[in-house]
Design a protein around this motif. Structure first.
Motif, PDB file in Angstrom:
ATOM      1  N   LEU A   1       1.011  -1.144   0.020  1.00 28.92           N
ATOM      2  CA  LEU A   1       0.068   0.062  -0.132  1.00 28.92           C
ATOM      3  C   LEU A   1       0.707   0.983  -0.042  1.00 28.92           C
ATOM      4  O   LEU A   1       0.545   2.159  -0.726  1.00 28.92           O
ATOM      5  CB  LEU A   1      -0.910   0.049   1.093  1.00 28.92           C
ATOM      6  N   MET A   2       2.007   1.381   0.727  1.00 26.44           N
ATOM      7  CA  MET A   2       2.804   2.461   0.998  1.00 26.44           C
ATOM      8  C   MET A   2       3.360   2.468  -0.487  1.00 26.44           C
ATOM      9  O   MET A   2       3.678   3.765  -0.863  1.00 26.44           O
ATOM     10  CB  MET A   2       3.625   2.321   1.998  1.00 26.44           C
ATOM     11  N   ASP A   3       3.973   1.552  -1.041  1.00 31.64           N
ATOM     12  CA  ASP A   3       4.582   1.546  -2.451  1.00 31.64           C
ATOM     13  C   ASP A   3       3.726   2.074  -3.529  1.00 31.64           C
ATOM     14  O   ASP A   3       4.082   2.978  -4.411  1.00 31.64           O
ATOM     15  CB  ASP A   3       5.202   0.282  -2.722  1.00 31.64           C
ATOM     16  N   GLU A   4       2.242   1.690  -3.547  1.00 30.54           N
ATOM     17  CA  GLU A   4       1.424   2.313  -4.379  1.00 30.54           C
ATOM     18  C   GLU A   4       1.117   3.448  -4.235  1.00 30.54           C
ATOM     19  O   GLU A   4       0.889   4.556  -5.318  1.00 30.54           O
ATOM     20  CB  GLU A   4       0.034   1.438  -4.323  1.00 30.54           C
TER      21      GLU A   4
ATOM     22  N   ASP B   1      -1.039  11.533  10.187  1.00 30.91           N
ATOM     23  CA  ASP B   1      -2.009  11.195  10.775  1.00 30.91           C
ATOM     24  C   ASP B   1      -3.370  10.973   9.764  1.00 30.91           C
ATOM     25  O   ASP B   1      -4.178  10.114   9.872  1.00 30.91           O
ATOM     26  CB  ASP B   1      -2.503  12.321  12.031  1.00 30.91           C
ATOM     27  N   ALA B   2      -3.240  11.997   8.818  1.00 37.35           N
ATOM     28  CA  ALA B   2      -4.258  11.957   7.789  1.00 37.35           C
ATOM     29  C   ALA B   2      -4.157  10.858   6.945  1.00 37.35           C
ATOM     30  O   ALA B   2      -5.269  10.203   6.693  1.00 37.35           O
ATOM     31  CB  ALA B   2      -4.154  13.266   6.969  1.00 37.35           C
ATOM     32  N   LEU B   3      -3.043  10.372   6.422  1.00 33.16           N
ATOM     33  CA  LEU B   3      -3.047   9.239   5.665  1.00 33.16           C
ATOM     34  C   LEU B   3      -3.213   7.882   6.505  1.00 33.16           C
ATOM     35  O   LEU B   3      -3.779   6.968   5.719  1.00 33.16           O
ATOM     36  CB  LEU B   3      -1.295   9.107   4.898  1.00 33.16           C
ATOM     37  N   THR B   4      -3.037   7.775   7.730  1.00 30.24           N
ATOM     38  CA  THR B   4      -3.343   6.719   8.382  1.00 30.24           C
ATOM     39  C   THR B   4      -4.887   6.532   8.553  1.00 30.24           C
ATOM     40  O   THR B   4      -5.466   5.333   8.256  1.00 30.24           O
ATOM     41  CB  THR B   4      -2.948   6.935   9.925  1.00 30.24           C
ATOM     42  N   THR B   5      -5.392   7.730   8.686  1.00 33.09           N
ATOM     43  CA  THR B   5      -6.929   7.689   8.726  1.00 33.09           C
ATOM     44  C   THR B   5      -7.765   7.349   7.472  1.00 33.09           C
ATOM     45  O   THR B   5      -8.953   6.653   7.540  1.00 33.09           O
ATOM     46  CB  THR B   5      -7.462   9.123   9.378  1.00 33.09           C
ATOM     47  N   VAL B   6      -7.455   7.905   6.472  1.00 32.35           N
ATOM     48  CA  VAL B   6      -8.365   8.005   5.299  1.00 32.35           C
ATOM     49  C   VAL B   6      -7.707   7.008   4.249  1.00 32.35           C
ATOM     50  O   VAL B   6      -8.478   6.610   3.234  1.00 32.35           O
ATOM     51  CB  VAL B   6      -8.623   9.284   4.462  1.00 32.35           C
ATOM     52  N   TYR B   7      -6.488   6.657   4.295  1.00 35.66           N
ATOM     53  CA  TYR B   7      -5.827   5.555   3.395  1.00 35.66           C
ATOM     54  C   TYR B   7      -5.466   4.224   3.725  1.00 35.66           C
ATOM     55  O   TYR B   7      -5.888   3.205   3.577  1.00 35.66           O
ATOM     56  CB  TYR B   7      -4.782   6.427   2.910  1.00 35.66           C
TER      57      TYR B   7
ATOM     58  N   GLN C   1      -2.271  -1.733  14.925  1.00 37.47           N
ATOM     59  CA  GLN C   1      -0.926  -1.994  15.244  1.00 37.47           C
ATOM     60  C   GLN C   1       0.074  -1.113  14.335  1.00 37.47           C
ATOM     61  O   GLN C   1       1.149  -0.626  14.505  1.00 37.47           O
ATOM     62  CB  GLN C   1      -0.348  -3.396  14.994  1.00 37.47           C
ATOM     63  N   VAL C   2      -0.549  -0.847  13.144  1.00 37.21           N
ATOM     64  CA  VAL C   2       0.208  -0.199  12.162  1.00 37.21           C
ATOM     65  C   VAL C   2      -0.169   1.454  11.843  1.00 37.21           C
ATOM     66  O   VAL C   2      -1.415   1.499  11.979  1.00 37.21           O
ATOM     67  CB  VAL C   2       0.074  -1.103  10.796  1.00 37.21           C
ATOM     68  N   VAL C   3       0.656   2.065  11.466  1.00 35.26           N
ATOM     69  CA  VAL C   3       0.202   3.465  11.092  1.00 35.26           C
ATOM     70  C   VAL C   3       1.154   3.762  10.142  1.00 35.26           C
ATOM     71  O   VAL C   3       2.253   3.309   9.604  1.00 35.26           O
ATOM     72  CB  VAL C   3       0.590   4.381  12.315  1.00 35.26           C
ATOM     73  N   VAL C   4       1.022   5.072   9.420  1.00 38.74           N
ATOM     74  CA  VAL C   4       1.988   5.673   8.739  1.00 38.74           C
ATOM     75  C   VAL C   4       2.922   6.668   9.282  1.00 38.74           C
ATOM     76  O   VAL C   4       2.597   7.491  10.404  1.00 38.74           O
ATOM     77  CB  VAL C   4       1.428   6.724   7.374  1.00 38.74           C
ATOM     78  N   TRP C   5       4.200   6.563   9.010  1.00 34.20           N
ATOM     79  CA  TRP C   5       5.155   7.331   9.993  1.00 34.20           C
ATOM     80  C   TRP C   5       6.051   8.004   9.276  1.00 34.20           C
ATOM     81  O   TRP C   5       6.162   7.821   7.734  1.00 34.20           O
ATOM     82  CB  TRP C   5       5.658   6.499  11.081  1.00 34.20           C
TER      83      TRP C   5
END
Length: 535
Positions: free
Chosen positions: A120-123, A390-396, A413-417
């Motif tokens: 997902l992060m690579d995409e 925070d925004a990417l974790t919430t909506v994506y 357990q996972v977030v965007v950082w």
């Protein structure tokens, strides 16, 4: 104004862990957010009813960004810096620690979850990650509002994720949306039903569904600054001429003074020819024509004699003193300059960028401002990074994992950082590395890294051996040999060291003091008998 913290997973008190080093580290997961981000998924089916009007102050904010150079430079500097930050999928650990990269060996998550988060992060950042981050920062700072859109594949480009301003997306009555890429609306694209659109905005404290921006507080000052700039521009244009040259009557040209009239020239568009045509009735017309020709000829012909030889005029002596050059000046020039400085100073103090940064880094392009200090990072760059993750974790990230069938426990357990290592370093890290090397607390690799040298520049073992031997003081030979063998096995490993021969009798030999700990302790009773002389 208040700060909010992410609560720890349990109520137990945990010490805040610290990470040392010369580069910046990510903030802990429960770091305070001075400005909270808002994000929500938007569906085109109900976007017509829920769409909000494009606020007038947002248009004025874009004008300020485009017309005020200091604002344009400051926000682009922030955008360029944050675009160099690495964003990745991470696993939460302790609340007082930054989340760890999910690809790290220390993270304990399932293989399926690890692969899904990485994919997902690579995409998300595959097509243009830095460009997407830059667009987010500019839209966050100027209108305080933007959209995260998954553009469908076309004949020219593959499917990709982008950040677009709210002025580019217009919802139509049939439930579809148009993506307008130009001001005149000439270039439009259609977003079909089912397109992923998420709104990211800076929540207004009074009206939560409306955006907020630092430019909103200085809108009047920006308008005043633009008015002052127009006034200065108008005054400058009015002074493009050279003013007035006052020449009294009675002064005539010395060029052919006896001839006071010339045949008329039928060139009404030529002012010089028109003056010569009037010289039949007015002899001063020839003088004015000769004067204008003398002043304008060097402009058209740099080789003309008029560029170095003054024009000769004749007339009464007292008339020459009356020739004056009158320029157009305004006494308000000093007031305009002072007022512009005051208004600009107020604007720079009101936006989300320290004034010292804008004025101190004007000679540095934002794309080349690779290194900044900790103060600017913590005050201006880190809040943007925290809001973005925070925004990417919430909506994506979380919605995508939920759609893929992962449980709520796994998703939590996972977030965007983020990782800010590339953009922040301590300014005196090189001197500190030298001090640490001298004290023996840092390695040579660390010293070379902080001074900009590669590992290929490291001294060889033979060079270090020669340096050590050159700087050594007197050491017992057996100890010296053993030390050299251990330190440089490749150099001295196969060298045969002859056994030390005892010194010849009768010669003065320097004896090294023995270790007191190695000598046996004296017998107290024997010492007392020796002192009294009893055998």
């Amino acid at each position: 104004m208040g700060f909010w913290l992410r609560p720890p997973d349990d109520a137990a008190d945990r010490p805040i862990s610290t990470r040392s080093g010369h580069h910046a580290v990510p903030a802990p997961f429960n770091a305070p957010r001075t400005i909270t981000a808002s994000a929500e998924r938007i569906t085109l089916a109900n976007a017509v009813q829920n769409t909000r009007p494009y606020l007038e102050w947002q248009r004025a904010a874009w004008v300020a960004y485009e017309r005020v150079g200091e604002i344009h430079f400051g926000f682009n500097l922030l955008a360029g810096l944050l675009s160099r930050v690495r964003f990745f999928g991470a696993v939460k650990g302790e609340a007082n620690e930054p989340p760890a990269d999910i690809e790290s060996a220390k993270t304990k998550v399932g293989r399926d979850l690890r692969s899904a988060v990485k994919a997902l992060m690579d995409e998300l950042f595959r097509s243009d990650g830095p460009g997407m981050v830059r667009n987010y920062v500019i839209n966050w700072c100027v209108p305080g509002d933007c959209y995260l859109i998954q553009l469908p594949a076309s004949t020219q480009q593959a499917e990709r994720w982008v950040i677009r301003s709210v002025s580019e997306v217009q919802v139509r009555g049939d439930g579809s949306a148009a993506l307008i890429s130009r001001r005149d609306g000439a270039q439009q694209g259609t977003l079909p039903q089912g397109t992923f659109i998420a709104r990211l905005w800076r929540r207004h404290p009074q009206h939560s569904q409306e955006p907020d921006s630092s430019l909103l507080g200085v809108a009047d000052s920006v308008e005043e600054l633009l008015m002052l700039q127009r006034l200065v521009r108008s005054a400058t244009r009015s002074r493009l001429n050279a003013g007035l040259l006052f020449v009294p009557d009675g002064v005539a040209s010395a060029v052919n003074p006896k001839k006071t009239a010339e045949p008329p020239i039928d060139e009404p568009d030529d002012p010089i020819a028109a003056l010569r045509a009037t010289s039949v009735d007015d002899p001063s017309g020839k003088f004015l024509a000769d004067l204008m020709e003398s002043m304008t000829r060097p402009i058209n012909d740099e080789t003309s004699a008029s560029s170095v030889v003054p024009m000769l005029v004749v007339g009464p002596g007292d008339e020459g003193q009356k020739i004056r050059h009158i320029t157009f000046e305004r006494q308000s020039d000093a007031w305009l300059a002072e007022r512009i400085e005051k208004v600009l100073d107020r604007i720079l103090q009101g936006i989300d960028m320290p004034k010292e940064i804008v004025t101190g880094l004007q000679s540095v392009k934002y794309s080349n401002a690779v290194v900044i200090d900790d103060g600017m990072f913590k005050a201006n760059v880190e809040p943007l990074a925290l809001n973005f993750v925070d925004a990417l974790t919430t909506v994506y990230l979380h919605p995508m994992l939920r759609a893929a069938g992962f449980s709520a426990e796994d998703i939590a357990q996972v977030v965007v950082w983020y990782d800010p290592t590339e953009i922040v370093t301590r300014p005196n890290s090189a001197d500190e590395a030298t001090e640490g090397w001298d004290r023996g607390t840092l390695s040579g690799a660390t010293w070379r890294r902080e001074h900009g040298y590669s590992e290929n520049d490291a001294a060889s073992e033979e060079e270090r051996a020669a340096l050590l031997l050159r700087n050594l003081s007197v050491i017992p030979e057996p100890i010296l040999v053993e030390l050299l063998r251990k330190a440089f096995p490749n150099v001295l490993g196969d060298v045969e060291i002859p056994e030390r021969q005892p010194p010849p009798t009768g010669q003065n030999v320097v004896q090294f003091p023995q270790n007191p700990a190695a000598q046996p302790a004296p017998d107290p009773q024997a010492t007392a008998i020796k002192q009294v002389g009893v055998t």
